[in-house]
Design a protein around this motif. Structure first.
Motif, PDB file in Angstrom:
ATOM      1  N   GLU A 186       0.010  51.061  -1.283  1.00 56.89           N
ATOM      2  CA  GLU A 186      -0.284  52.693  -0.900  1.00 56.89           C
ATOM      3  C   GLU A 186       0.144  52.644  -0.071  1.00 56.89           C
ATOM      4  OE1 GLU A 186      -4.466  52.552  -1.219  1.00 56.89           O
ATOM      5  OE2 GLU A 186      -4.190  53.189  -3.493  1.00 56.89           O
ATOM      6  N   ASP A 233      -5.191  58.954  -5.130  1.00 59.08           N
ATOM      7  CA  ASP A 233      -4.267  57.551  -4.154  1.00 59.08           C
ATOM      8  C   ASP A 233      -3.337  58.533  -3.221  1.00 59.08           C
ATOM      9  OD1 ASP A 233      -5.068  55.602  -5.081  1.00 59.08           O
ATOM     10  OD2 ASP A 233      -3.746  54.772  -6.536  1.00 59.08           O
ATOM     11  N   GLU A 265      -0.708  58.580  -8.948  1.00 62.70           N
ATOM     12  CA  GLU A 265      -1.659  57.095  -8.850  1.00 62.70           C
ATOM     13  C   GLU A 265      -0.477  56.478  -8.617  1.00 62.70           C
ATOM     14  OE1 GLU A 265      -4.856  56.456  -9.379  1.00 62.70           O
ATOM     15  OE2 GLU A 265      -3.596  54.366  -9.384  1.00 62.70           O
ATOM     16  N   LEU A 266      -1.109  55.609  -8.029  1.00 60.44           N
ATOM     17  CA  LEU A 266      -0.133  54.545  -7.155  1.00 60.44           C
ATOM     18  C   LEU A 266      -0.675  53.162  -7.947  1.00 60.44           C
ATOM     19  CD1 LEU A 266       0.670  55.843  -3.467  1.00 60.44           C
ATOM     20  CD2 LEU A 266       1.717  55.860  -5.597  1.00 60.44           C
ATOM     21  N   LYS A 267       0.273  52.107  -8.709  1.00 61.39           N
ATOM     22  CA  LYS A 267      -0.102  51.208  -9.349  1.00 61.39           C
ATOM     23  C   LYS A 267       1.058  49.923  -8.649  1.00 61.39           C
ATOM     24  CE  LYS A 267      -3.405  52.088 -12.253  1.00 61.39           C
ATOM     25  NZ  LYS A 267      -5.240  51.133 -11.460  1.00 61.39           N
TER      26      LYS A 267
HETATM   27 MG    MG Z   1      -3.964  52.910  -7.397  1.00 67.22          MG
END
Ligand code: MG
Ligand code: A3P
Ligand code: MG
Length: 380
Positions: free
Chosen positions: A188, A232, A249-251
């Motif tokens: 992130e 995020d 959304e970060l993954k």
């Molecule tokens: Mg995330």
């Protein structure tokens, strides 16, 4: 089917030996048409600062900065030197969401002034993360859950209780596992800027107390929902659709090298990613694939709405309709059980893999979660 129908003949609803109601989580029972799920609408947001204090504003919202074609992100950097970890022994329950409700009561009440028996105009208040767990239940084989529910002024509040198994897991975590939990936050930091015209600062401190949360309202079949979820970042584009349509959304995930790894990614990871982002209407998920040493080797965007097509080639794979129908029936089940309007009364719903959802009732116990300050302020 009629969720309030005959519990003895309906395959989803059963009675335990003690004569209590129970709900089956067998996926075959939930293969019906996709239920109505209204486009989630953001009704507000809040932030949690570096000391985990509630702030009724969007100060922690960050902006997504697209990485270059071959990024050089080392997710291990800073773990021992520039990391402030949130104290997860502090159980916050619904407190931040309740603070947001108290500070923004006018926003919910003017929005939904329908002839309803509840003062807030919604049937359920909870965290998005709790609903994500409900959605994935028909496919979960390892981790159970406990959800506490109390009715207050016509609205049912749902708050998670840590299971014994989760507590043991946390206490026996290996050093490698502990470090890997940091990698997602480090990703992130590499991909987010604090300001719309700023750049990421990988040299800064990762502080997992900080969070930006959206509050959305939506409806699943006849359940009016208000829930909050951590977001995020958002896209920089000022012409982007309004929230939650601009959120990202970060993954992170292990790089995929074999067909078996791809299949597992589709079956397990994408289910969780889809459920988490579909619920609040977050349209895109940016994934950083990393090697064993925590180096990001590629970045890929997954539009949330395309995930169900992506997994259709997978044999015997999960289905969004099963997740949503189970959630609908679970919420109907909760409504049928939680009848007493009393914030000191907790109905504790428990589910373990390969079991039915069952419940127990507790008065003035360790499980009571609606705080006195909330009851008092809402009653005035
Ligand atoms: Mg995330
Ligand atoms: P990843 O998503 O890359 O795994 P979220 O993705 O929900 O925004 O969460 C941010 C990060 O918190 C995760 O990054 C992961 O590093 C950590 N995290 C969240 N929930 C976790 C869990 N149940 N177990 C381990 N790590 C978790
Ligand atoms: Mg997050």
């Amino acid at each position: 089917g009629d969720p309030s129908g005959d519990y003895k003949t309906d395959k989803r609803h059963r009675s335990t030996e003690e004569g209590q109601k129970a709900l089956s989580a067998h996926r075959q029972l939930y293969e019906r048409n996709f239920p109505l799920y209204k486009q989630p609408v953001e009704v507000g947001c809040f932030s949690l600062d570096s000391r985990r204090n509630f702030c009724n504003d969007q100060r922690q919202l960050r902006y997504y900065v697209q990485p270059t074609k071959s990024p050089d992100f080392n997710l291990r950097d800073g773990y021992t030197s520039r990391f402030v970890k949130r104290d997860d022994s502090v159980k916050e329950k619904l407190d931040h969401v309740l603070k947001w409700i108290l500070a923004n009561r006018d926003k919910i009440q003017t929005r939904v002034q329908t002839p309803s028996s509840s003062a807030l105009g919604v049937d359920f208040v909870t965290w998005r993360g709790h609903l994500t767990k409900v959605l994935t239940t028909p496919y979960e084989t390892h981790e159970g859950w406990m959800l506490a529910a109390s009715k207050f002024r016509g609205t049912i509040y749902i708050s998670e209780v840590e299971t014994e198994a989760a507590r043991v897991d946390q206490e026996t975590r290996s050093e490698r596992q502990a470090e890997m939990m940091y990698w997602g936050y480090k990703f992130e930091q590499y991909t987010c800027a604090d300001d719309v015209d700023g750049a990421p600062n990988p040299g800064g401190v990762v502080n997992t107390n900080e969070a930006f949360c959206t509050v959305v309202q939506t409806r699943l079949a006849d359940h009016k929902l208000l829930f909050s979820g951590e977001v995020d970042c958002r896209v920089k584009d000022r012409d982007a659709p309004p929230a939650p349509g601009c959120y990202v959304e970060l993954k992170t995930s292990a790089e995929i090298c074999t067909p078996k790894q791809r299949s597992n990614f589709h079956r397990y990871k994408l289910l969780k990613w889809w459920a988490q982002s579909f619920l609040p209407g977050v349209p895109q998920i940016v994934a950083g694939f990393r090697d064993h040493d925590g180096i990001v080797v590629s970045v890929e965007t997954f539009p949330t709405s395309k995930i169900s097509q992506l997994i259709k080639n997978e044999f015997n794979c999960w289905k969004p309709t099963v997740c949503m129908n189970f959630c609908n029936d679970f919420l109907s089940f909760v409504k049928s059980v939680v009848k007493d309007d009393d914030p000191r009364l907790v109905y504790l719903f428990t589910w373990d893999p390969h079991r039915d959802v069952t419940y127990t009732v507790h008065r003035d116990s360790q499980y009571t979660f609606l705080p006195e300050w909330y009851i008092k302020d809402m009653s005035s």
